[in-house]
Design a protein around this motif. Structure first.
Motif, PDB file in Angstrom:
ATOM      1  N   ARG A 102      -2.084  17.284  58.408  1.00  0.00           N
ATOM      2  CA  ARG A 102      -0.861  17.506  58.316  1.00  0.00           C
ATOM      3  C   ARG A 102      -0.439  17.919  56.977  1.00  0.00           C
ATOM      4  O   ARG A 102       0.323  19.083  56.832  1.00  0.00           O
ATOM      5  CB  ARG A 102       0.177  16.559  58.683  1.00  0.00           C
ATOM      6  CG  ARG A 102      -0.103  15.857  60.029  1.00  0.00           C
ATOM      7  CD  ARG A 102       0.616  16.852  61.144  1.00  0.00           C
ATOM      8  NE  ARG A 102       0.393  16.385  62.435  1.00  0.00           N
ATOM      9  CZ  ARG A 102      -0.064  16.829  63.503  1.00  0.00           C
ATOM     10  NH1 ARG A 102      -0.295  18.310  63.256  1.00  0.00           N
ATOM     11  NH2 ARG A 102      -0.309  16.610  64.434  1.00  0.00           N
ATOM     12  N   VAL A 103      -1.053  17.615  55.669  1.00  0.00           N
ATOM     13  CA  VAL A 103      -0.588  17.896  54.508  1.00  0.00           C
ATOM     14  C   VAL A 103      -1.183  19.369  54.249  1.00  0.00           C
ATOM     15  O   VAL A 103      -0.281  20.069  53.855  1.00  0.00           O
ATOM     16  CB  VAL A 103      -1.277  17.023  53.379  1.00  0.00           C
ATOM     17  CG1 VAL A 103      -0.905  17.714  52.082  1.00  0.00           C
ATOM     18  CG2 VAL A 103      -0.692  15.570  53.542  1.00  0.00           C
ATOM     19  N   GLU A 155      -1.776  21.374  56.550  1.00  0.00           N
ATOM     20  CA  GLU A 155      -0.806  22.129  57.619  1.00  0.00           C
ATOM     21  C   GLU A 155       0.411  22.919  57.032  1.00  0.00           C
ATOM     22  O   GLU A 155       0.614  23.876  57.248  1.00  0.00           O
ATOM     23  CB  GLU A 155      -0.599  21.491  58.894  1.00  0.00           C
ATOM     24  CG  GLU A 155      -0.090  22.177  59.984  1.00  0.00           C
ATOM     25  CD  GLU A 155       0.093  21.413  60.864  1.00  0.00           C
ATOM     26  OE1 GLU A 155       1.070  20.872  61.175  1.00  0.00           O
ATOM     27  OE2 GLU A 155      -0.987  21.105  61.939  1.00  0.00           O
ATOM     28  N   ARG A 156       1.151  21.942  55.999  1.00  0.00           N
ATOM     29  CA  ARG A 156       2.382  22.326  55.844  1.00  0.00           C
ATOM     30  C   ARG A 156       2.077  23.307  54.575  1.00  0.00           C
ATOM     31  O   ARG A 156       3.400  23.863  54.490  1.00  0.00           O
ATOM     32  CB  ARG A 156       3.115  21.102  55.064  1.00  0.00           C
ATOM     33  CG  ARG A 156       3.457  20.136  55.973  1.00  0.00           C
ATOM     34  CD  ARG A 156       4.337  19.082  55.442  1.00  0.00           C
ATOM     35  NE  ARG A 156       4.011  18.518  54.260  1.00  0.00           N
ATOM     36  CZ  ARG A 156       3.382  17.165  54.054  1.00  0.00           C
ATOM     37  NH1 ARG A 156       3.191  16.402  55.118  1.00  0.00           N
ATOM     38  NH2 ARG A 156       2.894  16.780  52.949  1.00  0.00           N
ATOM     39  N   ARG A 157       1.119  23.503  54.018  1.00  0.00           N
ATOM     40  CA  ARG A 157       0.926  24.661  52.855  1.00  0.00           C
ATOM     41  C   ARG A 157       0.418  26.158  53.588  1.00  0.00           C
ATOM     42  O   ARG A 157       0.958  27.121  52.799  1.00  0.00           O
ATOM     43  CB  ARG A 157      -0.037  24.310  51.900  1.00  0.00           C
ATOM     44  CG  ARG A 157       0.296  22.949  51.441  1.00  0.00           C
ATOM     45  CD  ARG A 157       1.218  22.865  50.345  1.00  0.00           C
ATOM     46  NE  ARG A 157       1.586  21.612  49.795  1.00  0.00           N
ATOM     47  CZ  ARG A 157       2.565  20.876  49.787  1.00  0.00           C
ATOM     48  NH1 ARG A 157       3.620  21.199  50.648  1.00  0.00           N
ATOM     49  NH2 ARG A 157       2.781  19.595  49.368  1.00  0.00           N
ATOM     50  N   ASP A 199       1.701  28.087  56.137  1.00  0.00           N
ATOM     51  CA  ASP A 199       2.799  29.001  56.184  1.00  0.00           C
ATOM     52  C   ASP A 199       3.016  30.096  55.057  1.00  0.00           C
ATOM     53  O   ASP A 199       2.981  31.206  55.213  1.00  0.00           O
ATOM     54  CB  ASP A 199       4.219  28.572  56.632  1.00  0.00           C
ATOM     55  CG  ASP A 199       4.177  28.263  58.242  1.00  0.00           C
ATOM     56  OD1 ASP A 199       3.030  28.595  59.055  1.00  0.00           O
ATOM     57  OD2 ASP A 199       4.947  27.684  58.674  1.00  0.00           O
ATOM     58  N   ARG A 200       3.186  29.304  53.945  1.00  0.00           N
ATOM     59  CA  ARG A 200       3.757  30.074  52.760  1.00  0.00           C
ATOM     60  C   ARG A 200       2.584  31.105  52.264  1.00  0.00           C
ATOM     61  O   ARG A 200       2.625  31.992  51.807  1.00  0.00           O
ATOM     62  CB  ARG A 200       4.021  29.217  51.607  1.00  0.00           C
ATOM     63  CG  ARG A 200       5.385  28.684  51.925  1.00  0.00           C
ATOM     64  CD  ARG A 200       6.672  29.320  51.613  1.00  0.00           C
ATOM     65  NE  ARG A 200       7.847  28.552  52.001  1.00  0.00           N
ATOM     66  CZ  ARG A 200       8.982  28.911  52.053  1.00  0.00           C
ATOM     67  NH1 ARG A 200       9.135  30.362  51.852  1.00  0.00           N
ATOM     68  NH2 ARG A 200      10.001  28.172  52.384  1.00  0.00           N
ATOM     69  N   SER A 208      -3.698  17.066  46.910  1.00  0.00           N
ATOM     70  CA  SER A 208      -2.581  16.135  47.567  1.00  0.00           C
ATOM     71  C   SER A 208      -2.775  14.566  47.106  1.00  0.00           C
ATOM     72  O   SER A 208      -1.757  14.011  47.342  1.00  0.00           O
ATOM     73  CB  SER A 208      -2.713  16.422  48.897  1.00  0.00           C
ATOM     74  OG  SER A 208      -4.056  15.780  49.674  1.00  0.00           O
ATOM     75  N   ARG A 220      12.066  18.387  46.385  1.00  0.00           N
ATOM     76  CA  ARG A 220      12.606  18.350  47.759  1.00  0.00           C
ATOM     77  C   ARG A 220      13.961  18.215  47.729  1.00  0.00           C
ATOM     78  O   ARG A 220      14.832  19.023  48.333  1.00  0.00           O
ATOM     79  CB  ARG A 220      11.953  17.577  48.754  1.00  0.00           C
ATOM     80  CG  ARG A 220      10.611  18.222  49.115  1.00  0.00           C
ATOM     81  CD  ARG A 220      10.282  17.425  50.287  1.00  0.00           C
ATOM     82  NE  ARG A 220      10.096  15.940  50.527  1.00  0.00           N
ATOM     83  CZ  ARG A 220       8.847  15.282  49.771  1.00  0.00           C
ATOM     84  NH1 ARG A 220       7.976  15.882  49.702  1.00  0.00           N
ATOM     85  NH2 ARG A 220       8.826  14.053  49.891  1.00  0.00           N
TER      86      ARG A 220
END
Length: 151
Positions: free
Chosen positions: A25-26, A28-30, A32-33, A106, A139
């Motif tokens: 998941r960590v 995965e979050r990166r 897209d950008r 991370s 954030r």
């Protein structure tokens, strides 16, 4: 003595190799950008999330279904390590340092040579916030900036 602040920079990764170690998941979050930036993404992990598998199946990234091996960073411009194995993260970080590749970790922000800012795009403007490696604070500040910009 105060910590030395990070130098905020916009990386132009189009067509450049970016290696991501870990496919949870960590990581995965990166993605897209990184994909939006046109990075040539190589993801290395024995198992991956469904989204990462789909991105690999569609050809948007290359997934090497195995663990990290020394030499995997050859030709990379940027690396991101996001595994739950501290020893693996340390080995990746060491190789990145030897090859002079900036590396996001991370698991240990102080051992990283780069941090991923909390970022967003609004009305064609990119914003990025670094709060000394405190991702939660980054954030919160990003979200407040977005609220202010959307007035």
């Amino acid at each position: 003595m105060p910590a030395v602040p990070a130098y905020l920079s916009g990386l132009r990764l189009s067509g450049r190799r970016v290696v991501v170690i870990g496919a949870g998941r960590v990581a995965e979050r990166r993605l897209d950008r990184l994909l939006e930036a046109g990075a040539e993404l190589i993801v290395i992990a024995p198992v991956a999330t469904e989204l990462i598998k789909q991105l690999a199946d569609s050809g948007r990234l290359t997934w090497l279904q195995r663990g990290y091996l020394y030499g995997d960073l050859e030709g990379a411009w940027y690396a991101l390590v996001a595994t739950d194995d501290h020893d693996c993260n340390e080995r990746v970080s060491t190789e990145a340092e030897q090859r002079r590749i900036f590396c996001v970790r991370s698991d240990d922000r102080q051992a990283a040579t780069a941090w991923t800012p909390a970022s967003a795009v609004t009305d064609g403007v990119q914003i990025g916030v670094l709060a000394g490696g405190d991702h939660g604070r980054s954030r919160r500040i990003r979200d407040e900036l977005l609220r202010q910009l959307d007035l």
